[in-house]
Design a protein around this motif. Structure first.
Motif, PDB file in Angstrom:
ATOM      1  N   THR A 264       0.932  -1.317  -0.092  1.00 33.24           N
ATOM      2  CA  THR A 264       0.241  -0.073  -0.132  1.00 33.24           C
ATOM      3  C   THR A 264       0.767   1.283   0.143  1.00 33.24           C
ATOM      4  O   THR A 264       1.954   1.369   0.716  1.00 33.24           O
ATOM      5  N   LEU A 265       0.594   2.236  -0.887  1.00 37.67           N
ATOM      6  CA  LEU A 265       1.228   3.538  -0.933  1.00 37.67           C
ATOM      7  C   LEU A 265       0.381   4.589  -0.082  1.00 37.67           C
ATOM      8  O   LEU A 265      -0.716   4.971  -0.320  1.00 37.67           O
ATOM      9  N   ILE A 266       0.749   4.908   1.062  1.00 39.06           N
ATOM     10  CA  ILE A 266       0.203   5.940   1.879  1.00 39.06           C
ATOM     11  C   ILE A 266       0.779   7.079   1.110  1.00 39.06           C
ATOM     12  O   ILE A 266       1.802   7.741   1.622  1.00 39.06           O
ATOM     13  N   ASP A 267      -0.397   7.881   0.642  1.00 35.47           N
ATOM     14  CA  ASP A 267       0.014   8.892  -0.054  1.00 35.47           C
ATOM     15  C   ASP A 267      -0.509  10.362   0.723  1.00 35.47           C
ATOM     16  O   ASP A 267      -1.661  10.660   0.713  1.00 35.47           O
ATOM     17  N   PHE A 268       0.551  11.251   1.210  1.00 38.14           N
ATOM     18  CA  PHE A 268       0.144  12.531   1.469  1.00 38.14           C
ATOM     19  C   PHE A 268       0.242  13.307   0.622  1.00 38.14           C
ATOM     20  O   PHE A 268       1.091  13.730  -0.157  1.00 38.14           O
ATOM     21  N   TRP A 269      -0.893  14.387   0.426  1.00 37.57           N
ATOM     22  CA  TRP A 269      -1.065  14.950  -0.703  1.00 37.57           C
ATOM     23  C   TRP A 269      -1.832  16.423  -0.379  1.00 37.57           C
ATOM     24  O   TRP A 269      -2.297  16.339   0.652  1.00 37.57           O
ATOM     25  N   GLY A 270      -2.185  17.258  -1.227  1.00 41.02           N
ATOM     26  CA  GLY A 270      -3.059  18.433  -1.094  1.00 41.02           C
ATOM     27  C   GLY A 270      -3.639  18.978  -2.352  1.00 41.02           C
ATOM     28  O   GLY A 270      -2.659  18.978  -3.282  1.00 41.02           O
ATOM     29  N   SER A 271      -4.748  19.403  -2.589  1.00 44.83           N
ATOM     30  CA  SER A 271      -5.104  19.941  -3.692  1.00 44.83           C
ATOM     31  C   SER A 271      -4.602  21.239  -4.215  1.00 44.83           C
ATOM     32  O   SER A 271      -4.621  21.563  -5.532  1.00 44.83           O
ATOM     33  N   TRP A 272      -3.760  21.927  -3.037  1.00 47.07           N
ATOM     34  CA  TRP A 272      -3.243  23.312  -3.318  1.00 47.07           C
ATOM     35  C   TRP A 272      -1.668  23.025  -3.855  1.00 47.07           C
ATOM     36  O   TRP A 272      -1.013  23.856  -3.861  1.00 47.07           O
ATOM     37  N   CYS A 273      -1.209  21.619  -3.886  1.00 43.33           N
ATOM     38  CA  CYS A 273      -0.098  21.177  -3.989  1.00 43.33           C
ATOM     39  C   CYS A 273       0.320  20.742  -5.309  1.00 43.33           C
ATOM     40  O   CYS A 273       0.090  19.681  -5.734  1.00 43.33           O
ATOM     41  N   GLY A 274       1.136  21.730  -6.013  1.00 46.23           N
ATOM     42  CA  GLY A 274       1.286  21.378  -7.537  1.00 46.23           C
ATOM     43  C   GLY A 274       2.081  20.160  -7.975  1.00 46.23           C
ATOM     44  O   GLY A 274       1.614  19.415  -8.763  1.00 46.23           O
ATOM     45  N   PRO A 275       3.187  19.767  -7.093  1.00 47.44           N
ATOM     46  CA  PRO A 275       3.792  18.587  -7.484  1.00 47.44           C
ATOM     47  C   PRO A 275       2.781  17.304  -7.151  1.00 47.44           C
ATOM     48  O   PRO A 275       2.978  16.376  -7.965  1.00 47.44           O
ATOM     49  N   CYS A 276       2.100  17.471  -6.174  1.00 45.77           N
ATOM     50  CA  CYS A 276       1.028  16.469  -5.654  1.00 45.77           C
ATOM     51  C   CYS A 276       0.146  16.148  -6.892  1.00 45.77           C
ATOM     52  O   CYS A 276      -0.165  14.982  -7.123  1.00 45.77           O
ATOM     53  N   ARG A 277      -0.448  17.370  -7.527  1.00 45.97           N
ATOM     54  CA  ARG A 277      -1.369  17.312  -8.603  1.00 45.97           C
ATOM     55  C   ARG A 277      -0.617  16.626  -9.808  1.00 45.97           C
ATOM     56  O   ARG A 277      -1.312  15.952 -10.572  1.00 45.97           O
ATOM     57  N   SER A 278       0.562  17.016 -10.022  1.00 42.06           N
ATOM     58  CA  SER A 278       1.080  16.716 -11.239  1.00 42.06           C
ATOM     59  C   SER A 278       1.373  15.395 -11.271  1.00 42.06           C
ATOM     60  O   SER A 278       1.506  14.541 -12.492  1.00 42.06           O
ATOM     61  N   GLU A 279       1.473  14.392 -10.254  1.00 37.61           N
ATOM     62  CA  GLU A 279       1.765  13.054 -10.114  1.00 37.61           C
ATOM     63  C   GLU A 279       0.576  12.112 -10.276  1.00 37.61           C
ATOM     64  O   GLU A 279       0.680  11.160 -10.111  1.00 37.61           O
ATOM     65  N   ALA A 280      -0.536  12.955 -10.194  1.00 36.76           N
ATOM     66  CA  ALA A 280      -1.966  12.061 -10.220  1.00 36.76           C
ATOM     67  C   ALA A 280      -1.988  11.164 -11.469  1.00 36.76           C
ATOM     68  O   ALA A 280      -2.495   9.917 -11.139  1.00 36.76           O
TER      69      ALA A 280
END
Length: 374
Positions: A264-280
């Motif tokens: 399981t990948l426990i993924d900490f992210w945010g709607s406001w976080c550019g790098p988080c959104r780019s790896e979706a």
């Protein structure tokens, strides 16, 4: 006659050294001049929990009409800040027997004298700001500009730039140890613990915490530094993650331990976080490829705005379990996982033991291909 002279000289020396070594009846003092102090009072706060960004008020200073003030404190040596007004807060690292003087600079801000520890923290913050301004912010700005355009044809550019931002931010966090090392065991290391990072530097931080405890026994700061190192050990590769229980976007409580797959990948992210959104896009791809073989993703969003969070889940097609407590970083979950910046992830086995962390781009692809080829 000579005997009497010697007696007088001895008495003078005794009085001099007695005065010189006189014990102060306070731990530290604050004095100086403040510009535009709040009419509601200038408040001194103590940092009670950096990971949850909590500061508790300990005193309201009496400031004279001309902005001058003088206060003494029997508080513990600690990290404090002085809220002068709604737009000005002054960081102070106060150690024993320090008479700290605060004076306005000719331009903006304040000079602080009498506290070498505060100067060390100022140098650390200046170093940190320089790295961000030169290495991270330019790339981050380009990424956010592309994301705001919401053009499908930018997908490849966003993915490439997102990887560059992730690399720059990881490099930034790794670089900060170079600003911590010159600080030795000064109290100023305490606020830097907010960004202590990386398994590869764990032994250094463990050693630093041990030495700090020897030189500063019994302090609240000492206990907090030791707690930080303990958390770093828990979230290092080989450690077992703490359970997460938080609501999904529909309000249903979702426990991590009931959503663990074979991996399981426990993924900490945010709607406001550019790098988080780019790896979706990549997360959607690997989830589709390996989910039937036992791969799962458990997303925790660092958020304040539920609507933005729900919209991002839909736009990114994050069909796996996503939870959030909607209280930003100020929660035990972020504290237990040492989350102070995004993106952050942990790859765990079915027992919740960390087998890898901070996997992005090709590193994530390679690790999953290796695990599921066996």
């Amino acid at each position: 006659m000579y005997t009497k002279k010697f007696q007088i000289i001895a008495l003078i020396l005794l009085i001099f050294f007695s005065c010189k070594n006189e014990t102060k009846d306070y731990v530290f003092s604050l004095s100086g001049t403040l510009n535009n102090p709040s009419s509601e009072g200038v408040v001194l706060y103590q940092a009670t929990d950096l990971s949850q960004k909590k500061f508790e008020p300990v005193d309201t200073l009496q400031v004279n009409p001309d902005g001058t003030f003088y206060e003494t404190y029997k508080l513990q040596p600690h990290y404090y800040n002085l809220k002068v007004n709604d737009s000005t807060t002054i960081d102070i690292i106060a150690d024993s027997l320090q008479d700290i003087i605060i004076t306005p600079k000719a331009t903006d801000g304040y000079d602080i004298t009498g506290s070498p520890d505060t100067k060390l923290f100022e140098d650390y913050e200046a170093f940190r700001a320089k790295v961000l301004q030169t290495k991270v912010y330019p790339l981050r700005g380009q990424l956010y500009q592309l994301l705001r355009q919401k053009k499908p044809e930018n997908a490849e550019k966003i993915a490439t730039l997102g990887k560059r931002v992730e690399h720059a931010e990881a490099s930034y966090r790794d670089t900060l140890i170079n600003a911590v090392k010159p600080m030795g065991t000064s109290l100023a290391i305490y606020p830097t613990t907010l960004r202590w990072n990386g398994d590869k530097d764990l032994e250094f931080y463990k050693s630093l915490a041990t030495q700090f405890a020897k030189e500063h026994p019994g302090l609240d700061i000492t206990k907090r530094i030791q707690k930080k190192v303990k958390i770093m050990e828990q979230v290092a590769v080989g450690g077992k993650v703490a359970n997460i229980l938080a609501p999904d976007s529909s309000g249903t409580l979702q426990p991590l331990d009931k959503n663990l797959g074979k991996y399981t990948l426990i993924d900490f992210w945010g709607s406001w976080c550019g790098p988080c959104r780019s790896e979706a896009t990549q997360l959607v791809q690997v989830y589709g490829q390996y989910h039937d073989q036992g791969f799962n993703i458990f997303g925790y969003a660092v958020e304040r705005d539920k609507n933005r969070w729900k919209s991002a889940i839909e736009q990114d097609q994050r069909t796996w379990v996503n939870v959030s407590t909607l209280d930003w970083y100020s929660n035990p979950i972020c504290a237990n996982y040492g989350i102070t910046a995004l993106p952050k992830n942990f790859l765990v086995n079915d027992d919740g033991v960390i087998i890898a962390k901070d996997l992005h781009g090709e590193a994530l692809d390679s690790k999953l291909a290796e695990l599921f080829s066996n």
